[in-house]
Design a protein around this motif. Structure first.
Motif, PDB file in Angstrom:
ATOM      1  N   THR A  15      28.301  48.762  28.925  1.00 44.23           N
ATOM      2  CA  THR A  15      28.909  48.188  30.113  1.00 44.23           C
ATOM      3  C   THR A  15      30.008  49.133  30.564  1.00 44.23           C
ATOM      4  O   THR A  15      30.290  50.130  29.890  1.00 44.23           O
ATOM      5  N   TYR A  16      30.630  48.845  31.691  1.00 41.53           N
ATOM      6  CA  TYR A  16      31.762  49.644  32.174  1.00 41.53           C
ATOM      7  C   TYR A  16      32.669  48.735  33.003  1.00 41.53           C
ATOM      8  O   TYR A  16      32.186  47.810  33.664  1.00 41.53           O
ATOM      9  N   PRO A  17      33.986  48.963  32.977  1.00 40.22           N
ATOM     10  CA  PRO A  17      34.895  48.090  33.735  1.00 40.22           C
ATOM     11  C   PRO A  17      34.630  48.167  35.236  1.00 40.22           C
ATOM     12  O   PRO A  17      34.377  47.157  35.891  1.00 40.22           O
ATOM     13  N   LEU A  23      57.346  47.912  40.511  1.00 41.11           N
ATOM     14  CA  LEU A  23      56.333  47.977  39.460  1.00 41.11           C
ATOM     15  C   LEU A  23      55.244  46.969  39.809  1.00 41.11           C
ATOM     16  O   LEU A  23      55.470  45.756  39.741  1.00 41.11           O
ATOM     17  N   GLU A  24      54.077  47.457  40.197  1.00 36.41           N
ATOM     18  CA  GLU A  24      53.009  46.580  40.670  1.00 36.41           C
ATOM     19  C   GLU A  24      51.648  47.073  40.204  1.00 36.41           C
ATOM     20  O   GLU A  24      51.415  48.268  40.104  1.00 36.41           O
ATOM     21  N   LYS A  25      50.737  46.135  39.945  1.00 40.83           N
ATOM     22  CA  LYS A  25      49.364  46.498  39.611  1.00 40.83           C
ATOM     23  C   LYS A  25      48.623  47.014  40.847  1.00 40.83           C
ATOM     24  O   LYS A  25      47.766  47.872  40.746  1.00 40.83           O
ATOM     25  N   ASN A  29      34.850  45.428  39.698  1.00 37.28           N
ATOM     26  CA  ASN A  29      35.813  45.551  40.792  1.00 37.28           C
ATOM     27  C   ASN A  29      37.214  45.350  40.238  1.00 37.28           C
ATOM     28  O   ASN A  29      37.394  44.972  39.071  1.00 37.28           O
ATOM     29  N   GLU A  30      38.218  45.592  41.079  1.00 33.34           N
ATOM     30  CA  GLU A  30      39.596  45.573  40.600  1.00 33.34           C
ATOM     31  C   GLU A  30      40.057  44.187  40.183  1.00 33.34           C
ATOM     32  O   GLU A  30      41.049  44.038  39.475  1.00 33.34           O
ATOM     33  N   SER A  31      39.346  43.143  40.604  1.00 33.84           N
ATOM     34  CA  SER A  31      39.731  41.772  40.251  1.00 33.84           C
ATOM     35  C   SER A  31      39.060  41.282  38.973  1.00 33.84           C
ATOM     36  O   SER A  31      39.663  40.535  38.192  1.00 33.84           O
ATOM     37  N   ASN A  74      34.083  42.522  32.322  1.00 34.39           N
ATOM     38  CA  ASN A  74      33.179  43.494  31.710  1.00 34.39           C
ATOM     39  C   ASN A  74      33.741  43.984  30.385  1.00 34.39           C
ATOM     40  O   ASN A  74      33.000  44.173  29.407  1.00 34.39           O
ATOM     41  N   GLN A  75      35.039  44.200  30.329  1.00 28.24           N
ATOM     42  CA  GLN A  75      35.668  44.600  29.065  1.00 28.24           C
ATOM     43  C   GLN A  75      35.509  43.495  28.020  1.00 28.24           C
ATOM     44  O   GLN A  75      35.371  43.778  26.825  1.00 28.24           O
TER      45      GLN A  75
END
Length: 460
Positions: free
Chosen positions: A219-221, A89-91, A282-284, A289-290
């Motif tokens: 905005t957007y993630p 189980l990993e992000k 970006n993924e980090s 942004n959220q």
């Protein structure tokens, strides 16, 4: 909900699987072809080989809401079937399982949706390295007398999201689904006396009001979140016919009035987007942004129901008064639209325990498993499940009962071609440039038209 189901049925004929990623390394073939047993079409369960089976699942916002969700489901499956499970189980699941799969060591079951930045699932689809699981639909769910197909909401199997090759066979099972839309702080709207826009003209008017108070409209993630946004936009602009043509890259589709309207709306929305967004998209850093929504620095962002769990512990400008709201995309014609995001679970063709893996997939639709998933806010396309939702989820999933059109399906898959990017790279990543000013609207459109010609010529 009845309206949603009828629309899902209508959408089931659309050609709509998100395009594959040419950037991910091609998975290595297993040196020993896996057994493809358990393919009978009756409702009996195939005998499973001894475990343990290896299950790899994405650690998403649902895990933030209920960390033991997958662990508890795997333990319940073992208690029911006697088959042990080794859980990964990993992000960053792709980075964890990718190297071992290149060496021929595959999980038996993978929970990983299409549409992610690394495009691992798309790569498996394009290389035809996914097991046919059509027979799972007719299997009895372990511990129950019902079959999988008898419990699924109509419309969630049969599109290119589950049957990517147009051969009538199912390769990816529908797992979690989420109505996607524009999320906002309902308390802020109440305080300001603002009304949630139902048309794009109203959206631009609100954007000007918010700007005068130092608040950005949008905005957007990450740009990946524009997939659900753009699908809903295409449907709201041109209905099912235009959606079908656009997602199959029909010749000349982007030269139509509907295509131009989609581009116009996104380009104008970029002008109202928080300028800090691209640097954090970006993924980090996407959660920053959220956070703009929670800090009342931006009004709307595209997202799915998992956002509640994902940002549960984040600070809020309004403190306890903060209240999540979600709305469909504003209407371009008659009514707005909300995309039904779908996650898929699948079995690599290199899996060593295919029969046991099929039992695991079938068990995902058991009442017991569904109840555990609900603890994390993860909702499956199972008949009657919406009636069990409460709180925020009850409000989110009622969006279709409140008049929004339900949109199902994504861009058709195409073969890898040198120099041809993924749908995300072609359609959505340039939006960062639109916001920052590094990409013009005409450049963005030209790239889409050119790539669409290649995509159409290389459909899988």
């Amino acid at each position: 909900m009845k309206k949603m189901l009828s629309l899902l049925l209508a959408s089931a004929m659309s050609l709509s699987l998100l395009a594959g990623c040419g950037g991910a390394p091609a998975p290595a073939q297993s040196s020993t072809p896996p057994a493809q047993s358990g393919s009978s079409q009756d409702s009996s369960e195939p005998a499973a080989p001894a475990g343990p089976i290896k299950v790899a699942a994405l650690s998403s916002g649902y895990i933030d809401a209920y960390p033991d969700m997958w662990k508890e489901v795997c333990e319940a499956f073992t208690a029911e079937t006697g088959i042990e499970v080794t859980l990964t189980l990993e992000k960053n699941l792709e980075d964890v399982i990718g190297p071992s799969m290149q060496g021929g060591d595959y999980p038996d079951v993978v929970l990983l949706a299409t549409g992610r930045e690394k495009g691992l699932t798309e790569q498996f689809i394009k290389d035809k390295l996914i097991t046919d699981i059509t027979d799972v639909l007719s299997m009895n769910i372990p511990g129950e007398s019902a079959t999988v197909s008898s419990k699924l909401i109509p419309g969630f199997v049969g599109t290119n999201a589950t049957n990517p090759y147009g051969d009538g066979k199912t390769y990816l099972a529908p797992m979690f689904y989420s109505p996607c839309g524009l999320f906002y702080n309902a308390n802020l709207f109440n305080e300001k006396g603002w009304t949630v826009p139902t048309t794009w003209d109203e959206m631009w008017e609100l954007g000007d009001k918010a700007k005068a108070e130092g608040i950005d409209l949008f905005t957007y993630p990450t740009t990946g979140y524009f997939d659900a946004f753009f699908y809903a936009l295409m449907y709201s602009v041109g209905g099912q016919d235009f959606f079908n043509q656009a997602t199959s890259y029909a010749e000349g589709v982007w030269d139509t009035a509907e295509g131009q309207q989609c581009f116009d709306i996104v380009a104008k929305l970029a002008e109202y987007t928080a300028k800090v967004t691209p640097a954090q998209a970006n993924e980090s850093d996407f959660s920053q942004n959220q956070q703009l929504i929670l800090d009342n620095k931006a009004l709307f962002m595209p997202n799915g129901t998992w956002i509640v769990g994902e940002m549960a512990d984040a600070p809020r400008e309004d403190g306890d008064a903060f209240q999540w709201g979600m709305t469909a995309l504003p209407a371009a014609k008659d009514v707005g639209a909300s995309y039904a995001f779908l996650e898929q679970i699948w079995i690599p063709s290199g899996a060593q325990n295919v029969d046991a893996a099929k039992q695991f997939v079938a068990y995902m639709y058991s009442d017991e498993a569904a109840g555990i998933f609900l603890k994390g806010g993860a909702v499956q396309p199972i008949n009657g499940i919406v009636d069990k939702l409460e709180g925020d989820n009850g409000m989110f999933y009622s969006i279709y009962d409140n008049g929004a059109n339900a949109v199902v399906g994504i861009f058709s898959s195409y073969a890898s071609v040198a120099g041809l990017g993924t749908v995300r790279e072609v359609f959505f990543d340039p939006i960062n440039g639109l916001v920052s000013g590094n990409v013009t609207k005409d450049e963005w459109i030209a790239g889409i038209k050119s790539a669409s010609d290649q995509m159409r010529e290389n459909l899988v």
